[in-house]
Scaffold this active site. Sequence first.
Site, mmCIF file in Angstrom:
data_model
loop_
_atom_site.group_PDB
_atom_site.id
_atom_site.type_symbol
_atom_site.label_atom_id
_atom_site.label_comp_id
_atom_site.label_asym_id
_atom_site.label_seq_id
_atom_site.Cartn_x
_atom_site.Cartn_y
_atom_site.Cartn_z
ATOM 1 N N ARG A 79 -4.376 4.231 -5.210
ATOM 2 C CA ARG A 79 -5.617 4.789 -6.176
ATOM 3 C C ARG A 79 -4.962 6.455 -6.989
ATOM 4 N NH1 ARG A 79 -8.946 5.637 -2.738
ATOM 5 N NH2 ARG A 79 -10.094 3.593 -2.974
ATOM 6 N N LEU A 133 -7.581 -1.426 5.279
ATOM 7 C CA LEU A 133 -7.896 -1.701 3.734
ATOM 8 C C LEU A 133 -9.368 -1.395 3.275
ATOM 9 C CD1 LEU A 133 -6.332 -5.221 3.066
ATOM 10 C CD2 LEU A 133 -5.462 -2.925 2.263
ATOM 11 N N ASP A 134 -9.571 -0.522 2.182
ATOM 12 C CA ASP A 134 -10.937 -0.108 1.859
ATOM 13 C C ASP A 134 -11.848 -1.430 1.532
ATOM 14 O OD1 ASP A 134 -10.014 2.650 1.688
ATOM 15 O OD2 ASP A 134 -9.639 2.639 -0.234
ATOM 16 N N PRO A 135 -13.246 -1.083 1.803
ATOM 17 C CA PRO A 135 -14.066 -2.353 1.511
ATOM 18 C C PRO A 135 -13.790 -3.357 0.200
ATOM 19 C CG PRO A 135 -15.195 -0.502 2.478
ATOM 20 C CD PRO A 135 -13.993 -0.045 2.055
#
Length: 376
Positions: free
Chosen positions: A130, A30-32
């Site tokens: 995204r 998971l992205d920050p």
Amino acid sequence: MDKPRGPSSHEVAAWVRDMLGMPCGHGGTLDPDVSGVLLVMIGRSARLAPVILSHEKEYIALLRLHGDATEEQIRETAREFVGKNYQRPPLKSAVARALRIRTMYEIDVLGIDGRDVLLRVRCEAGTYIRSLCRHIGFAIGTGGQMVELRRIRSGGYDESMCCSLHALRDAVEQAKNGNSKELSSYIRTPESVLEGIPTVTIRDTAVDALCHGASLAGVGVTATDSFKKDSEVAVMTAQGELVCIGTATVPSDTIVPGETGIVIRPKMVIMQAGTYPKGWVTKPPAPRPKKKASPTSRTEEREVKVEKKNVSPNIQKSLHPGPKKRPGNSKEYLNNSKNGRRRDLVDKPAKGKGSGKKGQSKYGGSKSIQRKKGTR
């Protein structure tokens, strides 16, 4: 774990490792800036990472359009993206930006507030939400981008089963004081991640052999699910414990419990060897035939070398003579040496014209007759 926004998935796994004092890994990056469900694998369960990464995921995403659009247009465009989609990972991603195909199983529009659209997406593993939001904005005609994202489900785990980092820390401190009930409630068994994987039940006598890397034969099988050749299969004990994940060498309809023949080759062994009693017999290695000693064997050569070492120093010198010492008078040495006799080196006459006779060299020897070129 319920990952908060801010730290990366690797940082969360490292904090869990420091709390529990065990090696850890995470399943699904998971992205920050993304929050939600993050599976952390402890100990030998880290070998299940390929299985966990293949689970389907579910997200709640906030899409912000760059222009005005009607509600009907937004909902109709979102429905068009259900199915297979071409995607290229964004510039800021942990993988190569190669074109890929990902499947969207469900896309629901939960609410619309002006240009903000709240979406629920159930998709295949490896989908970039995204990129999906940007494509929906292009299809509407206004353009758009993802503003916020949260993962609410990964495989069979949803956000109601997660714990925060603060709750895990409190549970660890309670376990140090003797109360490990809360900590145990956060830890799941490896069998709980086997969503959609067919299983094979084996005998207890075959468990320890598989833990040592042996392939499974039909003799150790008691029951099977339906699967095809070369598919991933979970090997289970009679008590429902996961032994390993393997690859089927034959389809399930050809497996007859109790018959010989390899049916599954293990790929990821999860159970620790020695958990079940050993049910296989190890035969001692067959004795190798002794080689007949040859007349000039190595033992005789060693004896000769030992005898040479025991020889007196005087005899050793005679066995290994050194170079002859050259006398101080070089002229005498040249006259007596083989090289000097061949060259007929006697006393050298003085240098100058006419010092030698006709037909003789100036050093006293006869001149060598050289043949002309082209003659025999």
